[in-house]
Each structure stands twice: as structure tokens, then as C-alpha cells.
Design a protein around this motif. Structure first.
Motif, PDB file in Angstrom:
ATOM      1  N   ASN A   1      39.051  -6.986  -5.111  1.00 30.00           N
ATOM      2  CA  ASN A   1      38.677  -7.615  -3.851  1.00 30.00           C
ATOM      3  C   ASN A   1      39.621  -8.771  -3.529  1.00 30.00           C
ATOM      4  N   THR A   2      39.814  -9.034  -2.226  1.00 30.77           N
ATOM      5  CA  THR A   2      40.690 -10.125  -1.817  1.00 30.77           C
ATOM      6  C   THR A   2      40.047 -10.948  -0.709  1.00 30.77           C
ATOM      7  N   TRP A   3      40.480 -12.181  -0.600  1.00 28.94           N
ATOM      8  CA  TRP A   3      40.024 -13.106   0.438  1.00 28.94           C
ATOM      9  C   TRP A   3      41.214 -13.980   0.817  1.00 28.94           C
ATOM     10  N   ASP A   4      41.558 -14.018   2.109  1.00 30.82           N
ATOM     11  CA  ASP A   4      42.714 -14.787   2.552  1.00 30.82           C
ATOM     12  C   ASP A   4      42.350 -16.013   3.382  1.00 30.82           C
ATOM     13  N   GLY A   5      41.089 -16.386   3.379  1.00 29.84           N
ATOM     14  CA  GLY A   5      40.632 -17.530   4.146  1.00 29.84           C
ATOM     15  C   GLY A   5      39.849 -17.150   5.386  1.00 29.84           C
ATOM     16  N   SER A   6      40.004 -15.891   5.823  1.00 28.52           N
ATOM     17  CA  SER A   6      39.242 -15.430   6.990  1.00 28.52           C
ATOM     18  C   SER A   6      38.829 -13.961   6.890  1.00 28.52           C
ATOM     19  N   THR A   7      39.463 -13.196   6.002  1.00 22.94           N
ATOM     20  CA  THR A   7      39.158 -11.772   5.855  1.00 22.94           C
ATOM     21  C   THR A   7      38.856 -11.442   4.403  1.00 22.94           C
ATOM     22  N   PHE A   8      37.717 -10.789   4.182  1.00 23.66           N
ATOM     23  CA  PHE A   8      37.339 -10.312   2.853  1.00 23.66           C
ATOM     24  C   PHE A   8      37.527  -8.808   2.829  1.00 23.66           C
ATOM     25  N   THR A   9      38.296  -8.313   1.856  1.00 25.36           N
ATOM     26  CA  THR A   9      38.581  -6.883   1.748  1.00 25.36           C
ATOM     27  C   THR A   9      38.136  -6.372   0.385  1.00 25.36           C
ATOM     28  N   VAL A  10      37.449  -5.236   0.392  1.00 19.13           N
ATOM     29  CA  VAL A  10      36.920  -4.649  -0.837  1.00 19.13           C
ATOM     30  C   VAL A  10      38.010  -3.838  -1.526  1.00 19.13           C
ATOM     31  N   GLY A  11      38.203  -4.079  -2.816  1.00 14.89           N
ATOM     32  CA  GLY A  11      39.219  -3.382  -3.586  1.00 14.89           C
ATOM     33  C   GLY A  11      38.774  -2.010  -4.057  1.00 14.89           C
ATOM     34  N   ALA A  12      39.661  -1.345  -4.781  1.00 13.57           N
ATOM     35  CA  ALA A  12      39.424   0.029  -5.223  1.00 13.57           C
ATOM     36  C   ALA A  12      38.190   0.150  -6.111  1.00 13.57           C
ATOM     37  N   SER A  13      37.883  -0.896  -6.883  1.00 14.45           N
ATOM     38  CA  SER A  13      36.719  -0.852  -7.776  1.00 14.45           C
ATOM     39  C   SER A  13      35.617  -1.794  -7.318  1.00 14.45           C
ATOM     40  N   GLY A  14      35.656  -2.184  -6.045  1.00 10.98           N
ATOM     41  CA  GLY A  14      34.719  -3.196  -5.569  1.00 10.98           C
ATOM     42  C   GLY A  14      33.533  -2.701  -4.779  1.00 10.98           C
ATOM     43  N   ALA A  15      33.386  -1.402  -4.601  1.00  6.82           N
ATOM     44  CA  ALA A  15      32.275  -0.884  -3.800  1.00  6.82           C
ATOM     45  C   ALA A  15      30.940  -1.319  -4.391  1.00  6.82           C
ATOM     46  N   GLY A  16      29.987  -1.673  -3.521  1.00  2.32           N
ATOM     47  CA  GLY A  16      28.678  -2.088  -3.997  1.00  2.32           C
ATOM     48  C   GLY A  16      27.876  -2.765  -2.903  1.00  2.32           C
ATOM     49  N   LEU A  17      26.727  -3.280  -3.290  1.00  2.83           N
ATOM     50  CA  LEU A  17      25.849  -3.988  -2.361  1.00  2.83           C
ATOM     51  C   LEU A  17      26.222  -5.459  -2.349  1.00  2.83           C
ATOM     52  N   TYR A  18      26.426  -6.007  -1.142  1.00  6.16           N
ATOM     53  CA  TYR A  18      26.878  -7.391  -0.993  1.00  6.16           C
ATOM     54  C   TYR A  18      25.893  -8.206  -0.155  1.00  6.16           C
ATOM     55  N   TYR A  19      25.861  -9.489  -0.437  1.00  7.09           N
ATOM     56  CA  TYR A  19      25.092 -10.434   0.365  1.00  7.09           C
ATOM     57  C   TYR A  19      26.088 -11.384   1.024  1.00  7.09           C
ATOM     58  N   VAL A  20      25.956 -11.547   2.351  1.00  2.00           N
ATOM     59  CA  VAL A  20      26.865 -12.402   3.111  1.00  2.00           C
ATOM     60  C   VAL A  20      26.042 -13.443   3.867  1.00  2.00           C
ATOM     61  N   GLN A  21      26.407 -14.696   3.716  1.00  2.00           N
ATOM     62  CA  GLN A  21      25.746 -15.779   4.447  1.00  2.00           C
ATOM     63  C   GLN A  21      26.799 -16.700   5.043  1.00  2.00           C
ATOM     64  N   ALA A  22      26.708 -16.930   6.342  1.00  2.00           N
ATOM     65  CA  ALA A  22      27.601 -17.873   7.020  1.00  2.00           C
ATOM     66  C   ALA A  22      26.758 -18.883   7.775  1.00  2.00           C
ATOM     67  N   HIS A  23      27.102 -20.152   7.642  1.00  2.00           N
ATOM     68  CA  HIS A  23      26.394 -21.234   8.329  1.00  2.00           C
ATOM     69  C   HIS A  23      27.437 -22.088   9.043  1.00  2.00           C
ATOM     70  N   LEU A  24      27.201 -22.341  10.349  1.00  2.00           N
ATOM     71  CA  LEU A  24      28.174 -23.070  11.162  1.00  2.00           C
ATOM     72  C   LEU A  24      27.516 -24.245  11.867  1.00  2.00           C
ATOM     73  N   LEU A  25      28.210 -25.373  11.883  1.00  2.00           N
ATOM     74  CA  LEU A  25      27.792 -26.552  12.637  1.00  2.00           C
ATOM     75  C   LEU A  25      28.806 -26.809  13.743  1.00  2.00           C
ATOM     76  N   THR A  26      28.343 -27.392  14.846  1.00  2.00           N
ATOM     77  CA  THR A  26      29.238 -27.667  15.971  1.00  2.00           C
ATOM     78  C   THR A  26      29.432 -29.174  16.144  1.00  2.00           C
ATOM     79  N   VAL A  27      30.442 -29.499  16.915  1.00  2.00           N
ATOM     80  CA  VAL A  27      30.674 -30.893  17.307  1.00  2.00           C
ATOM     81  C   VAL A  27      29.692 -31.227  18.434  1.00  2.00           C
ATOM     82  N   ASP A  28      28.995 -32.362  18.326  1.00  2.00           N
ATOM     83  CA  ASP A  28      28.058 -32.757  19.374  1.00  2.00           C
ATOM     84  C   ASP A  28      28.794 -32.970  20.702  1.00  2.00           C
ATOM     85  N   HIS A  29      28.182 -32.527  21.801  1.00  2.00           N
ATOM     86  CA  HIS A  29      28.740 -32.791  23.122  1.00  2.00           C
ATOM     87  C   HIS A  29      28.625 -34.264  23.452  1.00  2.00           C
TER      88      HIS A  29
END
Length: 255
Positions: free
Chosen positions: A138-166
Motif C-alpha cells: 500500500n502507498t500514501w502520497d499525502g492525498s491518495t491512498f493506493t492498495v498494493g498487490a497484497s493489500g486487499a481487505g476491509l478498511y475503515y476510513v475516517q476524515a474530519h475537517l475544520l474550517t476557518v471562521d468567517h
């Protein structure tokens, strides 16, 4: 009386070494590995010793022919086989693949307004990067996660984002967060979309008024890739992400 040193007979030494190697094994265990099992008081023929050595050598050759790794061990991995070849693979169980955030510094991406024809912005997580475990490819370049030849499986993904106040904090807009799978366009059913965020969190502390989150479990095959993208939760106002540790990403392999 002067003692004369005894000379070591090489053949006898090798024979004794071979017999010693069998200590600790029951006769039934040894017989499954070599053609001849010896017991005390019975004559031993050179041809039988040679046959035993030949059996051991054949076992070594068979192991090599079956593609066993030359490496004797690998930390955090286990040996798996497809019935013909063997290879090292990541240990089963939950393993963190990516844990990263936007960190400090200048503000992050500006997210476009939310319309049916909008193009979500790609979101990067360049700070506090934890490397992908070895053995999956598996690889990660800072914005893209790619599954490698032996990486198939069940994954959990969580992303949390905050914004700049107006400038007027009560008009701060939340974030539509999505997981883009294999480059599918916005609106594709192949992607994962978060729940609609509350766009006006005027009672939240400064820096927490605008936010968005997505949580998914999904099965990923070898070669699959995913990205985190986002839109403003408002059809009239863009939203700028905050470059803080509160804007973060976690990807874990569950099996």
C-alpha cells in the motif's frame, strides 16, 4: 605412562553428528522425514546414512522449489502461501495504514460552493504522516491512498475537517466530505458521501463552527485508490479549510 592422542575419524564424527540431530524426535517422527531410523545395538550401513542425507537434501530442494522466502523472518509479518509459492504478508488484524493531518501553517484548500455541477476540491493531509506498514505494498502520497498487490481487505476510513471562521462567525459554513474511489466523478454511486452537515454552529467555540466528517468501512481490492474531497455546505459561499491538527485522516485495515 604417556598417552597417545586419538585421531578423530571424520566419517565417525559425521555419523555421530547425524545421530545427535535426531535426539528429541520420536521414531515415528523421524521415519516420516528419512527412510532409515537407527536404534542402539543395530549395525548401520553407509548406504543407509547416505540415503538419509539424500532425503534431507531433497527436502531442502523441495522447499526452494516451492518458493519459500530466503529471509528467515520479518518483524510484524506472517508467512502465507497460495499453495505453490510462499511470501511474507502483513500480520492479520487491525493495522493503521495512514494517520495524518493538515497540521499548522497557512490555511488549507478553498472548497467550492455546493451545486449539482460542482467539482469537489482534493484535500491533502501532509503533516504528522505515519508510514504504511510493510508487506501490503500500500502507498500514501499525502492525498491518495493506493492498495498494493497484497493489500486487499476491509478498511475503515475516517476524515474530519475544520474550517476557518468567517468574518461574521455565525455565517461560517460547514463541509460536505466525500471519499472518491478510483477517480469516479462527483455524483457517482461508486463514491462515499457524508451526511449533510449543520452549516451554522454559532454556539460552538471559535475555530469549531464549521466542520465536516465522514466514516466508512469499505472493501478495497488490489489497485484501488481513494482520495478525500470536499465542497462547501452552502450553495453561495465557498469555505476555507483550517490547517490544524483537527483536520485529519485515519485509514486502518481491519483484516
Amino acid at each position: 605412562m604417556k598417552m597417545t592422542p586419538r585421531k578423530l575419524h571424520l566419517k565417525s564424527f559425521l555419523l555421530g553428528l547425524g545421530l545427535t540431530a535426531g535426539v528429541g524426535f520420536a521414531a515415528t517422527q523421524v521415519s516420516s522425514l528419512v527412510p532409515h531410523v537407527f536404534s542402539a545395538g543395530t549395525p548401520i550401513k553407509a548406504s543407509e546414512i547416505n540415503a538419509n542425507f539424500a532425503a534431507v537434501a531433497q527436502g531442502v530442494q523441495d522447499a526452494k522449489a516451492n518458493g519459500l522466502p530466503t529471509q528467515s523472518g520479518k518483524a510484524g509479518a506472517y508467512l502465507k502461501t497460495d499453495g505453490t509459492n510462499a511470501s511474507w504478508a502483513a500480520a492479520p488484524g487491525t493495522t493503521v495504514q495512514v494517520r495524518a493531518s493538515k497540521g499548522g501553517g497557512s490555511p488549507g484548500e478553498v472548497l467550492p460552493v455546493s451545486t449539482p455541477n460542482s467539482v469537489p476540491a482534493l484535500i491533502s493531509f501532509p503533516a504528522n504522516f505515519i508510514g504504511v506498514p510493510a508487506g501490503t505494498g500500500n502507498t500514501w502520497d499525502g492525498s491518495t491512498f493506493t492498495v498494493g498487490a497484497s493489500g486487499a481487505g476491509l478498511y475503515y476510513v475516517q476524515a474530519h475537517l475544520l474550517t476557518v471562521d468567517h468574518a461574521t462567525p455565525t455565517t461560517t459554513t460547514g463541509v460536505h466530505v466525500m471519499i472518491e474511489l478510483n477517480g469516479a466523478s462527483y455524483g457517482s454511486g461508486s463514491n462515499m458521501y457524508g451526511v449533510y452537515p449543520t452549516s451554522n454552529n454559532q454556539n460552538m467555540p471559535s475555530g469549531l463552527k464549521g466542520r465536516g466528517m465522514i466514516n466508512y468501512m469499505l472493501y478495497l481490492n488490489a489497485g484501488d485508490s481513494l482520495k478525500i474531497k470536499g465542497l462547501s455546505a452552502n450553495s453561495a459561499y465557498t469555505t476555507q479549510l483550517a490547517a490544524t491538527a483537527g483536520s485529519n485522516l485515519l485509514i486502518a485495515r481491519l483484516n
